[in-house]
Design a protein around this motif. Structure first.
Motif, mmCIF file in Angstrom:
data_model
loop_
_atom_site.group_PDB
_atom_site.id
_atom_site.type_symbol
_atom_site.label_atom_id
_atom_site.label_comp_id
_atom_site.label_asym_id
_atom_site.label_seq_id
_atom_site.Cartn_x
_atom_site.Cartn_y
_atom_site.Cartn_z
ATOM 1 N N ALA A 73 0.791 -1.132 0.167
ATOM 2 C CA ALA A 73 0.025 0.019 -0.020
ATOM 3 C C ALA A 73 0.820 1.253 -0.028
ATOM 4 O O ALA A 73 0.101 2.499 0.027
ATOM 5 C CB ALA A 73 -0.979 0.000 1.324
ATOM 6 N N GLY A 74 2.204 1.246 0.181
ATOM 7 C CA GLY A 74 2.844 2.331 0.166
ATOM 8 C C GLY A 74 3.134 3.017 1.444
ATOM 9 O O GLY A 74 3.532 4.191 1.700
ATOM 10 N N TRP A 98 7.744 7.966 9.874
ATOM 11 C CA TRP A 98 6.697 7.314 9.727
ATOM 12 C C TRP A 98 5.446 8.154 9.286
ATOM 13 O O TRP A 98 4.623 7.293 8.248
ATOM 14 C CB TRP A 98 6.455 6.470 11.060
ATOM 15 N N PRO A 99 4.957 8.744 9.817
ATOM 16 C CA PRO A 99 3.648 9.450 9.352
ATOM 17 C C PRO A 99 3.787 10.217 7.860
ATOM 18 O O PRO A 99 2.578 10.429 7.243
ATOM 19 C CB PRO A 99 3.415 10.712 10.203
ATOM 20 N N VAL A 100 4.967 10.298 7.319
ATOM 21 C CA VAL A 100 5.183 11.115 6.050
ATOM 22 C C VAL A 100 4.917 9.887 5.005
ATOM 23 O O VAL A 100 4.921 10.313 3.706
ATOM 24 C CB VAL A 100 6.411 11.586 6.068
ATOM 25 N N LEU A 101 5.430 8.489 5.191
ATOM 26 C CA LEU A 101 5.646 7.617 3.972
ATOM 27 C C LEU A 101 4.293 7.526 3.360
ATOM 28 O O LEU A 101 4.384 7.516 2.047
ATOM 29 C CB LEU A 101 5.971 6.254 4.882
ATOM 30 N N GLN A 102 3.130 7.335 3.598
ATOM 31 C CA GLN A 102 1.840 7.161 2.912
ATOM 32 C C GLN A 102 1.749 8.359 2.147
ATOM 33 O O GLN A 102 1.592 8.294 0.832
ATOM 34 C CB GLN A 102 0.915 6.521 3.762
ATOM 35 N N PRO A 103 1.664 9.587 2.633
ATOM 36 C CA PRO A 103 1.443 10.742 1.902
ATOM 37 C C PRO A 103 2.578 11.022 0.864
ATOM 38 O O PRO A 103 2.355 11.425 -0.246
ATOM 39 C CB PRO A 103 1.562 11.935 2.662
ATOM 40 N N ASP A 109 3.490 8.989 -6.442
ATOM 41 C CA ASP A 109 2.611 8.284 -7.266
ATOM 42 C C ASP A 109 3.335 6.942 -7.347
ATOM 43 O O ASP A 109 3.418 6.476 -8.801
ATOM 44 C CB ASP A 109 2.228 9.068 -8.587
ATOM 45 N N THR A 110 3.562 6.327 -6.445
ATOM 46 C CA THR A 110 4.559 5.026 -6.458
ATOM 47 C C THR A 110 4.346 4.452 -5.020
ATOM 48 O O THR A 110 4.210 4.937 -4.122
ATOM 49 C CB THR A 110 5.798 5.295 -6.889
ATOM 50 N N THR A 111 4.277 3.122 -4.975
ATOM 51 C CA THR A 111 4.573 2.355 -3.770
ATOM 52 C C THR A 111 5.782 1.656 -3.990
ATOM 53 O O THR A 111 6.223 0.650 -3.232
ATOM 54 C CB THR A 111 3.313 1.423 -3.666
ATOM 55 N N ASP A 112 6.523 1.607 -4.999
ATOM 56 C CA ASP A 112 7.774 0.979 -5.286
ATOM 57 C C ASP A 112 8.831 1.274 -4.342
ATOM 58 O O ASP A 112 9.292 2.844 -4.127
ATOM 59 C CB ASP A 112 8.388 1.290 -6.740
ATOM 60 N N GLY A 113 9.222 0.577 -3.495
ATOM 61 C CA GLY A 113 10.243 0.762 -2.318
ATOM 62 C C GLY A 113 11.823 1.343 -2.912
ATOM 63 O O GLY A 113 12.023 2.340 -2.173
ATOM 64 N N TRP A 114 12.057 0.838 -3.906
ATOM 65 C CA TRP A 114 13.337 1.478 -4.380
ATOM 66 C C TRP A 114 13.257 2.949 -4.809
ATOM 67 O O TRP A 114 14.074 3.884 -4.544
ATOM 68 C CB TRP A 114 13.816 0.795 -5.617
#
Length: 154
Positions: A73-74, A98-103, A109-114
């Motif tokens: 989910a990103g 932590w609170p910044v990751l999803q926004p 416009d990606t959930t790609d970890g790299w």
């Protein structure tokens, strides 16, 4: 009268154009870039700040299944491990990040970890050469980081 010679890219190939620098990378150069990228990924995955999904689950008090869902989910950064599963940077669970990751995932416009990891760990001139991660840890506003991410994604 000065005449400016203009050569069409569609003109027959001539010696003058042959002597020009080729703007394209050779196959050997491309292969070297790909090898260096793979080497970087291997080294980054093995870095001391990277943890497994099981370690992340224990750290935050949840299950590995939940961590995997968050990665998809990103909501957190997970990079594909060369063997199996994911590795995650431990620092992403800090209160400044932590609170910044999803926004951030939405702004990029990606959930790609790299891609997420690269954004957070790449120095930015807009942040006086700091990485977005360091800027967040030093109190730069979340809004500024998200604006930078949005600008970079478009």
């Amino acid at each position: 009268m000065n005449i400016l010679p203009i050569t069409s890219p569609f003109a027959p190939f001539n010696q003058e154009r042959r002597d020009a620098v080729d703007p394209y990378a050779s196959a050997a150069q491309s292969a070297a870039v790909l090898r260096s990228g793979l080497q970087y990924r291997r080294e980054r995955i093995e870095a001391s700040d990277m943890i497994t999904t099981d370690e992340a689950a224990q750290l935050v008090g949840t299950s590995r299944v939940t961590i995997n869902a968050w990665i998809k989910a990103g909501r957190c950064i997970g990079v594909s491990n060369l063997r199996r599963g994911f590795k995650l940077p431990r620092w992403q669970f800090e209160p400044a990040i932590w609170p910044v990751l999803q926004p951030l995932a939405k702004s990029l416009d990606t959930t790609d970890g790299w891609q997420l990891l690269s954004f957070l760990e790449s120095p930015s001139m807009a942040l006086d050469g700091k990485t977005p991660r360091a800027a967040l840890e030093q109190g730069v506003s979340v809004e500024r980081i998200l604006a930078l991410a949005t600008a970079g994604a478009h």
